[in-house]
Design a protein around this motif. Structure first.
Motif, PDB file in Angstrom:
ATOM      1  N   ALA A  44      -7.456 -22.251 -29.903  1.00 51.71           N
ATOM      2  CA  ALA A  44      -6.251 -21.429 -29.779  1.00 51.71           C
ATOM      3  C   ALA A  44      -5.441 -21.473 -31.066  1.00 51.71           C
ATOM      4  O   ALA A  44      -4.915 -20.447 -31.509  1.00 51.71           O
ATOM      5  N   ASP A  45      -5.358 -22.634 -31.689  1.00 50.54           N
ATOM      6  CA  ASP A  45      -4.649 -22.750 -32.962  1.00 50.54           C
ATOM      7  C   ASP A  45      -5.318 -21.885 -34.023  1.00 50.54           C
ATOM      8  O   ASP A  45      -4.653 -21.235 -34.827  1.00 50.54           O
ATOM      9  N   GLY A  46      -6.638 -21.853 -34.017  1.00 52.79           N
ATOM     10  CA  GLY A  46      -7.385 -21.017 -34.965  1.00 52.79           C
ATOM     11  C   GLY A  46      -7.129 -19.541 -34.731  1.00 52.79           C
ATOM     12  O   GLY A  46      -7.007 -18.767 -35.681  1.00 52.79           O
ATOM     13  N   ALA A  47      -7.030 -19.137 -33.480  1.00 52.91           N
ATOM     14  CA  ALA A  47      -6.757 -17.738 -33.158  1.00 52.91           C
ATOM     15  C   ALA A  47      -5.365 -17.338 -33.634  1.00 52.91           C
ATOM     16  O   ALA A  47      -5.164 -16.242 -34.154  1.00 52.91           O
ATOM     17  N   VAL A  48      -4.406 -18.227 -33.480  1.00 52.85           N
ATOM     18  CA  VAL A  48      -3.043 -17.946 -33.941  1.00 52.85           C
ATOM     19  C   VAL A  48      -3.025 -17.825 -35.460  1.00 52.85           C
ATOM     20  O   VAL A  48      -2.403 -16.915 -36.020  1.00 52.85           O
ATOM     21  N   ALA A  49      -3.725 -18.704 -36.146  1.00 51.29           N
ATOM     22  CA  ALA A  49      -3.791 -18.646 -37.609  1.00 51.29           C
ATOM     23  C   ALA A  49      -4.446 -17.348 -38.070  1.00 51.29           C
ATOM     24  O   ALA A  49      -3.984 -16.709 -39.023  1.00 51.29           O
ATOM     25  N   ALA A  50      -5.511 -16.932 -37.387  1.00 53.71           N
ATOM     26  CA  ALA A  50      -6.186 -15.681 -37.744  1.00 53.71           C
ATOM     27  C   ALA A  50      -5.272 -14.477 -37.510  1.00 53.71           C
ATOM     28  O   ALA A  50      -5.235 -13.551 -38.324  1.00 53.71           O
ATOM     29  N   ALA A  51      -4.525 -14.492 -36.422  1.00 55.70           N
ATOM     30  CA  ALA A  51      -3.598 -13.393 -36.133  1.00 55.70           C
ATOM     31  C   ALA A  51      -2.505 -13.320 -37.194  1.00 55.70           C
ATOM     32  O   ALA A  51      -2.137 -12.229 -37.640  1.00 55.70           O
ATOM     33  N   ARG A  52      -2.004 -14.463 -37.612  1.00 56.33           N
ATOM     34  CA  ARG A  52      -0.979 -14.472 -38.661  1.00 56.33           C
ATOM     35  C   ARG A  52      -1.541 -13.963 -39.982  1.00 56.33           C
ATOM     36  O   ARG A  52      -0.879 -13.215 -40.703  1.00 56.33           O
ATOM     37  N   ALA A  53      -2.765 -14.355 -40.317  1.00 51.54           N
ATOM     38  CA  ALA A  53      -3.392 -13.887 -41.551  1.00 51.54           C
ATOM     39  C   ALA A  53      -3.588 -12.377 -41.515  1.00 51.54           C
ATOM     40  O   ALA A  53      -3.326 -11.685 -42.515  1.00 51.54           O
ATOM     41  N   LEU A  54      -4.022 -11.848 -40.371  1.00 55.56           N
ATOM     42  CA  LEU A  54      -4.192 -10.399 -40.234  1.00 55.56           C
ATOM     43  C   LEU A  54      -2.855  -9.686 -40.377  1.00 55.56           C
ATOM     44  O   LEU A  54      -2.756  -8.677 -41.071  1.00 55.56           O
ATOM     45  N   ARG A  55      -1.834 -10.226 -39.716  1.00 58.01           N
ATOM     46  CA  ARG A  55      -0.501  -9.619 -39.819  1.00 58.01           C
ATOM     47  C   ARG A  55      -0.042  -9.565 -41.267  1.00 58.01           C
ATOM     48  O   ARG A  55       0.455  -8.542 -41.748  1.00 58.01           O
ATOM     49  N   ASN A  56      -0.216 -10.656 -41.991  1.00 57.97           N
ATOM     50  CA  ASN A  56       0.222 -10.701 -43.383  1.00 57.97           C
ATOM     51  C   ASN A  56      -0.603  -9.766 -44.266  1.00 57.97           C
ATOM     52  O   ASN A  56      -0.060  -9.121 -45.162  1.00 57.97           O
ATOM     53  N   ALA A  57      -1.897  -9.678 -44.014  1.00 54.63           N
ATOM     54  CA  ALA A  57      -2.738  -8.769 -44.787  1.00 54.63           C
ATOM     55  C   ALA A  57      -2.330  -7.322 -44.535  1.00 54.63           C
ATOM     56  O   ALA A  57      -2.221  -6.520 -45.476  1.00 54.63           O
ATOM     57  N   LEU A  58      -2.103  -6.972 -43.275  1.00 52.89           N
ATOM     58  CA  LEU A  58      -1.717  -5.602 -42.947  1.00 52.89           C
ATOM     59  C   LEU A  58      -0.344  -5.238 -43.508  1.00 52.89           C
ATOM     60  O   LEU A  58      -0.085  -4.081 -43.825  1.00 52.89           O
TER      61      LEU A  58
END
Length: 52
Positions: A21-35
């Motif tokens: 779950a922590d990894g999923a949150v980190a991936a979502a944050r990275a996607l948000r920042n990239a977008l």
């Protein structure tokens, strides 16, 4: 566990599930920042390709 009447079940240790779950949150944050750094139209195209 394979079930005859529905979706299979997966049993995992709680500490493994938490780290996933922590990894999923980190991936979502990275996607948000990239977008956030893409022009609006490019960001929309990227999302539509993955989520039609």
């Amino acid at each position: 566990m394979r079930r005859r009447d529905g979706v299979s079940l997966l049993l995992v240790r709680e500490d493994s599930a938490t780290s996933a779950a922590d990894g999923a949150v980190a991936a979502a944050r990275a996607l948000r920042n990239a977008l956030a750094h893409l022009p609006g139209e490019a960001a929309a195209e990227v999302l539509v390709e993955e989520f039609p």
